[in-house]
Design an enzyme around this catalytic site. Structure first.
Site, mmCIF file in Angstrom:
data_model
loop_
_atom_site.group_PDB
_atom_site.id
_atom_site.type_symbol
_atom_site.label_atom_id
_atom_site.label_comp_id
_atom_site.label_asym_id
_atom_site.label_seq_id
_atom_site.Cartn_x
_atom_site.Cartn_y
_atom_site.Cartn_z
ATOM 1 N N ASN A 1 0.864 -1.184 0.000
ATOM 2 C CA ASN A 1 0.000 0.000 0.000
ATOM 3 C C ASN A 1 0.901 1.234 0.000
ATOM 4 O OD1 ASN A 1 -1.819 2.050 0.520
ATOM 5 N ND2 ASN A 1 -2.303 1.386 2.606
ATOM 6 N N LYS B 1 0.074 4.226 -0.256
ATOM 7 C CA LYS B 1 -0.618 5.390 0.332
ATOM 8 C C LYS B 1 -0.409 6.629 -0.551
ATOM 9 C CE LYS B 1 0.083 3.379 4.836
ATOM 10 N NZ LYS B 1 -0.095 3.564 6.265
ATOM 11 N N HIS C 1 -9.517 0.775 4.895
ATOM 12 C CA HIS C 1 -8.247 0.977 5.616
ATOM 13 C C HIS C 1 -8.509 1.909 6.790
ATOM 14 C CE1 HIS C 1 -4.179 2.316 6.480
ATOM 15 N NE2 HIS C 1 -3.757 1.250 5.821
ATOM 16 N N GLU D 1 -7.004 4.368 7.897
ATOM 17 C CA GLU D 1 -6.853 5.811 7.601
ATOM 18 C C GLU D 1 -8.103 6.349 6.910
ATOM 19 O OE1 GLU D 1 -3.134 5.379 5.562
ATOM 20 O OE2 GLU D 1 -2.192 4.831 7.470
ATOM 21 N N GLU E 1 -5.334 -5.266 10.600
ATOM 22 C CA GLU E 1 -4.329 -4.231 10.825
ATOM 23 C C GLU E 1 -4.640 -3.498 12.126
ATOM 24 O OE1 GLU E 1 -2.389 -3.010 6.886
ATOM 25 O OE2 GLU E 1 -4.153 -1.766 7.139
ATOM 26 N N GLY F 1 2.296 2.104 10.770
ATOM 27 C CA GLY F 1 3.215 3.230 10.603
ATOM 28 C C GLY F 1 3.875 3.672 11.904
ATOM 29 N N SER G 1 3.458 -2.286 10.409
ATOM 30 C CA SER G 1 4.912 -2.264 10.580
ATOM 31 C C SER G 1 5.586 -3.598 10.238
ATOM 32 C CB SER G 1 5.278 -1.803 11.993
ATOM 33 O OG SER G 1 4.770 -0.485 12.214
#
Ligand code: PEP
Length: 251
Positions: free
Chosen positions: A9, A11, A95, A97, A167, A173, A213
């Site tokens: 991904n 992003k 996701h 985010e 996730e 991240g 991560s």
């Protein structure tokens, strides 16, 4: 036997030249990989050029989001038909985010999942708990609600075409990875839930990726867990060496 599946991904990173350099570098580096399925998910504006760079390789193409309607007056949105047109086989949906910054809910993820499947695009449906939810002991109930809501109304046949990414939000991240046993505990819960929704033979086919991560150094141990079938990789998918290292660890 489930073939491991690693998706990158990207992003909202890279410029046009950087995206092309990375796509071409991966096309070359991954030429000999045959036992792991790989996909890359660049920003939408680079999808068509990246598609050209990876054509003729086994690397799949995915988008990071889409709208659930085929066409119409939805300014700024991208439809499943458009993604198909560009050669996308995958789309990341829900996701964290997108849930956190763009108001996505299990209901919108569900509409998008149905639309992706109706257009022969494999959805990578993301679920995961926040740190507060984990510390409050509600991981299992949060995951169950997200899975039930995001997959509501799907038939067993549709279920068999899904990929699910677990996730944990606190691991995305942050450099903080769930331990293999923490991740496996949730993956095994997800597999049981999928079994109750679609039957055990369908649940056994569905690839469950871990995301948060993932790096070459921790990938092998995570993916040696019985219910972890691959990874959704953010930061480490932006460099050929680290993404390749993760893919080789999965094989
Ligand atoms: C992700 O964005 O899906 C992700 C897992 O990011 P990272 O690998 O950077 O934690």
């Amino acid at each position: 036997m489930r073939t491991p599946f690693i998706a990158g991904n990207w992003k909202m990173n890279l410029n046009r030249q950087g995206a092309m350099t990375l796509a071409k570098g991966l096309a070359e580096a991954l030429d000999s990989i045959s036992n792991v399925e790989v996909a890359i998910c660049p920003p939408a504006v680079y999808l068509s050029e990246v598609a050209v760079a990876i054509s003729g390789t086994s690397i799949g193409l995915g988008a990071q989001n889409m709208y659930h309607v085929g066409e119409g007056a939805f300014t700024g949105e991208i439809s499943p038909l458009m993604l198909r047109d560009l050669g996308c086989q995958f789309v990341i949906l829900g996701h964290s985010e997108r849930r956190q910054f763009f108001g996505e809910t299990d209901a919108t993820v569900n509409a998008k999942t149905q639309a992706a499947l109706a257009n022969s695009i494999t959805p990578i449906v993301c679920v995961g708990e926040t740190l507060e939810q984990r510390e409050a002991g509600s991981t299992a109930s949060v995951i169950e609600e997200q899975i039930r809501g995001s997959l509501a109304g799907l038939s067993a046949d549709q279920g068999s075409r899904l990929v699910i990414a677990y996730e944990p939000v606190w691991a995305i991240g942050t450099g903080r990875t769930a331990s293999p046993s923490q991740a496996e505990e949730v993956h095994s819960q997800i597999r049981q839930l999928l079994s109750s929704l679609f039957g055990s033979s369908v649940a056994d086919l569905i690839r469950l990726q871990y995301g948060g991560s993932v790096k070459p150094e921790n990938a092998a141990e995570l993916m040696s867990q019985p219910n972890i079938d691959g990874a959704l990789v953010g930061g480490a998918s932006l460099k050929v060496d680290s993404f390749e290292g993760i893919i080789r660890a999965a094989g």
